[in-house]
Design a protein around this motif. Structure first.
Motif, PDB file in Angstrom:
ATOM      1  N   PHE A  24       0.832  -1.203   0.000  1.00  0.00           N
ATOM      2  CA  PHE A  24       0.000   0.000   0.000  1.00  0.00           C
ATOM      3  C   PHE A  24       0.871   1.260   0.000  1.00  0.00           C
ATOM      4  O   PHE A  24       2.041   1.217   0.389  1.00  0.00           O
ATOM      5  N   ASP A  25       0.244   2.353  -0.429  1.00  0.00           N
ATOM      6  CA  ASP A  25       0.906   3.661  -0.411  1.00  0.00           C
ATOM      7  C   ASP A  25       2.225   3.664  -1.199  1.00  0.00           C
ATOM      8  O   ASP A  25       3.158   4.387  -0.850  1.00  0.00           O
ATOM      9  N   VAL A  60     -10.865  -1.071  -6.948  1.00  0.00           N
ATOM     10  CA  VAL A  60     -11.923  -0.366  -7.668  1.00  0.00           C
ATOM     11  C   VAL A  60     -11.967   1.082  -7.206  1.00  0.00           C
ATOM     12  O   VAL A  60     -11.577   1.397  -6.071  1.00  0.00           O
ATOM     13  N   ILE A  61     -12.416   1.941  -8.099  1.00  0.00           N
ATOM     14  CA  ILE A  61     -12.672   3.333  -7.727  1.00  0.00           C
ATOM     15  C   ILE A  61     -14.102   3.647  -8.138  1.00  0.00           C
ATOM     16  O   ILE A  61     -14.640   3.050  -9.074  1.00  0.00           O
ATOM     17  N   ARG A  79     -16.128  10.110  -3.449  1.00  0.00           N
ATOM     18  CA  ARG A  79     -14.996   9.606  -4.233  1.00  0.00           C
ATOM     19  C   ARG A  79     -14.212   8.608  -3.382  1.00  0.00           C
ATOM     20  O   ARG A  79     -13.726   8.930  -2.294  1.00  0.00           O
ATOM     21  N   THR A  80     -14.129   7.371  -3.882  1.00  0.00           N
ATOM     22  CA  THR A  80     -13.585   6.283  -3.057  1.00  0.00           C
ATOM     23  C   THR A  80     -12.597   5.430  -3.843  1.00  0.00           C
ATOM     24  O   THR A  80     -12.815   5.126  -5.006  1.00  0.00           O
ATOM     25  N   VAL A  81     -11.505   5.064  -3.183  1.00  0.00           N
ATOM     26  CA  VAL A  81     -10.572   4.055  -3.686  1.00  0.00           C
ATOM     27  C   VAL A  81     -10.702   2.870  -2.740  1.00  0.00           C
ATOM     28  O   VAL A  81     -10.481   3.010  -1.533  1.00  0.00           O
ATOM     29  N   THR A 120     -16.445  -3.743   3.149  1.00  0.00           N
ATOM     30  CA  THR A 120     -15.215  -3.473   3.870  1.00  0.00           C
ATOM     31  C   THR A 120     -14.042  -3.646   2.904  1.00  0.00           C
ATOM     32  O   THR A 120     -14.174  -4.227   1.830  1.00  0.00           O
ATOM     33  N   GLY A 121     -12.907  -3.156   3.330  1.00  0.00           N
ATOM     34  CA  GLY A 121     -11.706  -3.220   2.518  1.00  0.00           C
ATOM     35  C   GLY A 121     -10.739  -2.202   3.064  1.00  0.00           C
ATOM     36  O   GLY A 121     -10.868  -1.782   4.227  1.00  0.00           O
ATOM     37  N   VAL A 122      -9.773  -1.808   2.251  1.00  0.00           N
ATOM     38  CA  VAL A 122      -8.832  -0.782   2.690  1.00  0.00           C
ATOM     39  C   VAL A 122      -8.695   0.266   1.596  1.00  0.00           C
ATOM     40  O   VAL A 122      -9.036   0.025   0.436  1.00  0.00           O
ATOM     41  N   ASP A 123      -8.169   1.427   1.986  1.00  0.00           N
ATOM     42  CA  ASP A 123      -7.930   2.467   1.004  1.00  0.00           C
ATOM     43  C   ASP A 123      -6.492   2.376   0.485  1.00  0.00           C
ATOM     44  O   ASP A 123      -5.761   1.433   0.792  1.00  0.00           O
ATOM     45  N   LEU A 124      -6.112   3.379  -0.259  1.00  0.00           N
ATOM     46  CA  LEU A 124      -4.801   3.419  -0.901  1.00  0.00           C
ATOM     47  C   LEU A 124      -3.648   3.329   0.099  1.00  0.00           C
ATOM     48  O   LEU A 124      -2.541   2.903  -0.229  1.00  0.00           O
ATOM     49  N   TYR A 125      -3.933   3.736   1.332  1.00  0.00           N
ATOM     50  CA  TYR A 125      -2.897   3.749   2.363  1.00  0.00           C
ATOM     51  C   TYR A 125      -2.939   2.513   3.244  1.00  0.00           C
ATOM     52  O   TYR A 125      -2.173   2.383   4.191  1.00  0.00           O
TER      53      TYR A 125
END
Ligand code: NI
Length: 179
Positions: A24-25, A60-61, A79-81, A120-125
């Motif tokens: 990530f990141d 997905v975005i 707006r979601t990643v 659920t999931g995680v973001d870019l970070y």
């Protein structure tokens, strides 16, 4: 940043089960996501999944901070990643609604989706995302996450009398626009 070619239905890369993201990141990931937002914006998409540009990752975005001209009446989705998503239906209620897909240009179809879900999931970070949503937001997430398991919305159409060309089904819609 760059706009990528969107793969169209029939391309076997759209049928793969995507791999989880494990780092990530990273610069690579930031670049990929920026390119995906550029690609989605140019195509006026409501969402985009990495496999649609040939990247075999669970990424997905979706969402926008402005009204989407393809879905002018739809409520705003932030707006979601979203990486490595897991969807849990909440209840049995299923709603029918019209969908299009950038990988299936020029067509729309009615697709049944769970009305209410938790995702659920995680973001870019790598930070957790945990949301309970319904309606159009729930539909968009289910559509995009389907791309991660090789499912395109026509595979979920049940009533093929409600599947056809956008310009015929919705003549009022901007004819210059592709799905
Ligand atoms: Ni799609």
């Amino acid at each position: 940043m760059a706009v990528h070619e969107i793969l169209k239905m029939g391309d076997p890369r759209l049928l793969r089960i995507a791999e989880p993201v494990t780092a990530f990141d990273t610069d690579e990931l930031h670049l990929l996501v920026a390119d995906m937002f550029d690609t989605m914006r140019v195509a006026d998409g409501a969402g985009l999944a990495a496999p649609q540009i040939g990247v075999d990752l669970q990424l997905v975005i979706f969402g926008t901070d402005e009204i989407n001209p393809r879905y002018p009446d739809a409520p705003l989705i932030p707006r979601t990643v979203l990486l490595n998503p897991v969807i849990t239906p909440l209840g049995d209620e299923v709603e029918n609604g019209w969908e299009g897909c950038l990988s299936v240009p020029g067509l729309r179809g009615v697709v049944p989706r769970f009305a209410k879900i938790r995702y659920t999931g995680v973001d870019l970070y790598g930070d957790p995302i945990d949301r309970t949503v319904e309606g159009f937001h729930a539909r968009v997430v289910q559509h995009e996450c389907d791309h991660l398991i090789g499912m395109l919305y026509p595979m979920r159409v049940q009533d093929f009398t409600q599947f056809g060309y956008t310009e015929v089904l919705f003549p009022g819609l901007d004819a210059g626009q592709d799905d």
